[in-house]
Design a protein around this motif. Structure first.
Motif, PDB file in Angstrom:
ATOM      1  N   TYR B 106      24.873  79.658  77.132  1.00  0.00           N
ATOM      2  CA  TYR B 106      26.098  78.864  77.320  1.00  0.00           C
ATOM      3  C   TYR B 106      25.926  77.487  76.687  1.00  0.00           C
ATOM      4  O   TYR B 106      26.787  77.016  75.937  1.00  0.00           O
ATOM      5  CB  TYR B 106      26.382  78.735  78.816  1.00  0.00           C
ATOM      6  CG  TYR B 106      27.676  78.025  79.125  1.00  0.00           C
ATOM      7  CD1 TYR B 106      28.866  78.738  79.255  1.00  0.00           C
ATOM      8  CD2 TYR B 106      27.717  76.642  79.295  1.00  0.00           C
ATOM      9  CE1 TYR B 106      30.055  78.096  79.530  1.00  0.00           C
ATOM     10  CE2 TYR B 106      28.898  75.995  79.574  1.00  0.00           C
ATOM     11  CZ  TYR B 106      30.069  76.717  79.700  1.00  0.00           C
ATOM     12  OH  TYR B 106      31.239  76.071  79.963  1.00  0.00           O
ATOM     13  N   PHE B 110      27.859  75.848  73.518  1.00  0.00           N
ATOM     14  CA  PHE B 110      28.626  74.611  73.694  1.00  0.00           C
ATOM     15  C   PHE B 110      28.188  73.551  72.689  1.00  0.00           C
ATOM     16  O   PHE B 110      29.021  72.931  72.011  1.00  0.00           O
ATOM     17  CB  PHE B 110      28.468  74.079  75.122  1.00  0.00           C
ATOM     18  CG  PHE B 110      29.239  72.801  75.338  1.00  0.00           C
ATOM     19  CD1 PHE B 110      30.612  72.835  75.519  1.00  0.00           C
ATOM     20  CD2 PHE B 110      28.608  71.567  75.316  1.00  0.00           C
ATOM     21  CE1 PHE B 110      31.341  71.663  75.682  1.00  0.00           C
ATOM     22  CE2 PHE B 110      29.325  70.388  75.485  1.00  0.00           C
ATOM     23  CZ  PHE B 110      30.691  70.446  75.669  1.00  0.00           C
ATOM     24  N   MET B 114      30.944  74.915  70.002  1.00  0.00           N
ATOM     25  CA  MET B 114      32.158  74.231  70.465  1.00  0.00           C
ATOM     26  C   MET B 114      32.225  72.771  70.037  1.00  0.00           C
ATOM     27  O   MET B 114      33.264  72.283  69.580  1.00  0.00           O
ATOM     28  CB  MET B 114      32.246  74.308  71.986  1.00  0.00           C
ATOM     29  CG  MET B 114      33.182  75.408  72.441  1.00  0.00           C
ATOM     30  SD  MET B 114      33.381  75.357  74.199  1.00  0.00           S
ATOM     31  CE  MET B 114      34.758  74.260  74.329  1.00  0.00           C
ATOM     32  N   THR B 115      31.105  72.053  70.212  1.00  0.00           N
ATOM     33  CA  THR B 115      31.121  70.616  69.889  1.00  0.00           C
ATOM     34  C   THR B 115      31.408  70.377  68.412  1.00  0.00           C
ATOM     35  O   THR B 115      32.328  69.622  68.072  1.00  0.00           O
ATOM     36  CB  THR B 115      29.795  69.954  70.324  1.00  0.00           C
ATOM     37  OG1 THR B 115      29.615  70.229  71.708  1.00  0.00           O
ATOM     38  CG2 THR B 115      29.815  68.460  70.110  1.00  0.00           C
ATOM     39  N   GLY B 118      35.049  71.356  67.661  1.00  0.00           N
ATOM     40  CA  GLY B 118      36.003  70.378  68.207  1.00  0.00           C
ATOM     41  C   GLY B 118      36.038  69.124  67.360  1.00  0.00           C
ATOM     42  O   GLY B 118      37.109  68.608  67.027  1.00  0.00           O
ATOM     43  N   SER B 119      34.853  68.639  66.962  1.00  0.00           N
ATOM     44  CA  SER B 119      34.788  67.444  66.125  1.00  0.00           C
ATOM     45  C   SER B 119      35.452  67.701  64.779  1.00  0.00           C
ATOM     46  O   SER B 119      36.134  66.841  64.228  1.00  0.00           O
ATOM     47  CB  SER B 119      33.330  67.039  65.897  1.00  0.00           C
ATOM     48  OG  SER B 119      32.717  66.816  67.131  1.00  0.00           O
ATOM     49  N   TYR B 122      39.209  67.577  64.996  1.00  0.00           N
ATOM     50  CA  TYR B 122      39.684  66.196  65.089  1.00  0.00           C
ATOM     51  C   TYR B 122      39.555  65.488  63.740  1.00  0.00           C
ATOM     52  O   TYR B 122      40.454  64.755  63.321  1.00  0.00           O
ATOM     53  CB  TYR B 122      38.881  65.458  66.162  1.00  0.00           C
ATOM     54  CG  TYR B 122      39.349  64.047  66.400  1.00  0.00           C
ATOM     55  CD1 TYR B 122      40.556  63.804  67.040  1.00  0.00           C
ATOM     56  CD2 TYR B 122      38.585  62.973  65.990  1.00  0.00           C
ATOM     57  CE1 TYR B 122      40.990  62.510  67.253  1.00  0.00           C
ATOM     58  CE2 TYR B 122      39.011  61.682  66.205  1.00  0.00           C
ATOM     59  CZ  TYR B 122      40.206  61.455  66.841  1.00  0.00           C
ATOM     60  OH  TYR B 122      40.633  60.171  67.043  1.00  0.00           O
TER      61      TYR B 122
END
Lengths: 282, 218
Positions: B106, B110, B114-115, B118-119, B122
């Motif tokens: 997990y 993440f 995911m990080t 996500g960055s 953006y």
């Protein structure tokens, strides 16, 4: 197609390529440009420095991983400032999140900052992390009336709140002296103000992404918001003010170059537009 | 009897009671209403949490169908479903068998998936904004020229490259932020608030029924 028309309608992919080059260059070869200090970062530093002793502070992680590039540096710098003052001013810091990825972002911060060894703060006595408060504005309202029933256990150790001395006198919004929120959107400041500031008078300071800044202006003018950290540039200034240059400062050259590109493109686009207009192209 | 139970008035009355239970404690201090309001908020939180499961089921249905019918870009749906299942299982709060937020798989997903994703999402905004600024910031008329000038000042005032040599930009930006921006945002907020009040009153009175039966007539 004339050169003016070409300049007026540069293909998107070339603009993207230029943006990429302008951002990458200063990251590879830092320019070390001087950084003037603005009023927002000064006000933020002064506000944190003047927080009264024995204050109980909520730090709310109201953003997810997508907000990290802009908000994470200011979160790190602010937590550094707060934890540095914790021993001398006996702060009690409660970390929560109204965004579900907030606690995971804070985990990254904990791995990086290691508060116990770096600042000597004790988990459960000086600070505690309660995790994600689900339900957006409803969750905020419920938290204000009864924090223990909303988060019966803490996030990091998953133990009942009754086992932590810090929580002994923290039950409702009336026990909180300040909320520091880092946020990218909804739920964010308007929801906090409706459920905490208006009914309980809890003071707020907020760090937000650049695009949210115009929306914060009325709250700042009305005094509902006491200080605002508007985006990465102000974060870099704040890092310099507290003598801890970090992630934000290292990114400011890239910010400068990307803004320079925007200004250049706007100038070129308008010169081409007016030149075409005078020649009757448009 | 069953006709009465299916009556449109019942959900309208429930909506009105639930709304008033949240509104009244904001203005009056009546302990009984405060308690009822708190209980209702707990119910709402339970419903919100249940909605997460509905969301997962919905994603499963949409992408499951896409994969089964081999629609365009179905491969991405496979990646999404695999990631969803792995994150859901490894993140289950059963620490005794090594699951939960401390689970290494997990955490790996993440931190390393995911990080950065996500960055990236953006950061893509920077490219869009650059392109949009180039296309939209044209002084075609007085209004557009005003936006162009004020926008350019704000952009420049946020870059140390400009403010270090042209410090007056900060003063100009502060004025734009404090005066025209604050005035405009106040107007927008008050307009939105008045609209919200009107909508609430219409909903309480049963005139606004868009949230019931798809908004059709009763």
């Amino acid at each position: 197609m004339s050169i003016l028309e070409k300049l007026e309608n540069v293909e998107r992919r070339y603009i993207y390529l230029l943006a990429w080059v302008f951002v990458l260059f200063p990251l590879l070869f830092p320019l070390g440009l001087p950084i003037p200090i603005g009023r927002e970062s000064k006000a933020w530093k002064e506000y944190i420095e003047n927080i009264p002793s024995d204050s109980t502070i909520i730090v709310s992680m109201d953003y997810g991983v997508s907000g990290m590039p802009e908000l994470y540096p200011m979160t790190v710098a602010t937590m550094h400032h707060l934890w540095t003052d914790t021993a001398s001013k006996n702060f009690k810091i409660v970390v929560i999140a109204s965004w579900n990825q907030g606690p995971l972002v804070f985990d990254t911060l904990l791995d990086q900052m290691n508060p116990a060894s770096t600042y000597g703060v004790v988990y459960g006595e000086d600070w505690i992390e309660l995790g994600w408060i689900p339900g957006s504005e409803t969750g905020m309202a419920a938290l204000a009336t009864d924090m223990w029933s909303q988060t019966p256990k803490d996030f990091l150790e998953n133990r009942p709140l009754s086992e932590y001395p810090i929580m002994e006198n923290i039950k409702t919004a009336e026990d909180i002296d300040l909320v520091v929120s880092f946020e990218t959107g909804t739920p964010g400041l308007p929801e906090w103000l409706r459920q905490w500031n208006t009914p309980y008078g809890t003071p707020f300071i907020v760090g937000c992404i650049g695009v949210s800044v115009p929306g914060m202006a009325p709250y700042l003018a009305s005094g509902q918001l006491d200080a605002l950290m508007p985006g990465l540039t102000a974060s870099g200034e704040y890092e310099i003010l507290i003598g801890r240059p970090g992630l934000a400062v290292s990114g400011l050259d890239a910010v400068s170059m990307s803004h320079l590109l925007v200004v250049l493109l706007v100038v070129v686009g308008n010169i081409a537009f007016f030149a075409s207009k005078s020649k009757g192209v448009n | 009897m069953s006709e009465k139970l299916r009556s449109i008035e019942i959900p309208i009355i429930i909506t009105a009671i639930c709304t008033l239970l949240q509104v009244i404690p904001y203005y009056f201090n009546i302990p009984v209403i405060d308690q009822a309001s708190a209980i209702e908020r707990d119910w709402m939180l339970l419903i919100v949490n249940m909605a997460v499961f509905v969301g997962v089921i919905s994603i499963g249905q949409v992408h499951g169908r896409k994969i089964m019918r081999r629609r365009d870009n179905w491969e991405y749906s496979v990646v999404l479903m695999v990631a969803l299942i792995i994150m859901a299982i490894t993140g289950l709060p059963i620490e005794s068998i090594g699951l939960g937020l401390d689970n290494p798989i997990y955490n790996f997903l993440f931190i390393n998936v995911m990080t950065p994703l996500g960055s990236t999402m953006y950061s893509i905004l920077a490219f869009f904004i650059t392109s949009a600024a180039y296309r939209a910031f044209r002084a075609r008329n007085i209004e557009a020229a005003l936006i162009l000038v004020s926008g350019t000042i704000v952009v420049m005032s946020n870059a140390p490259l400009f403010t270090s040599s042209l410090p007056f930009l900060i003063t100009w930006k502060n004025w734009i932020f404090d005066v025209p921006n604050t005035a405009t945002m106040r107007g927008v907020m008050m307009g939105a608030a008045l609209g919200a009040i009107a909508l609430a009153v219409r909903t309480l009175m049963g005139i606004e029924r868009g949230y019931l039966r798809g908004g059709g007539a009763d």
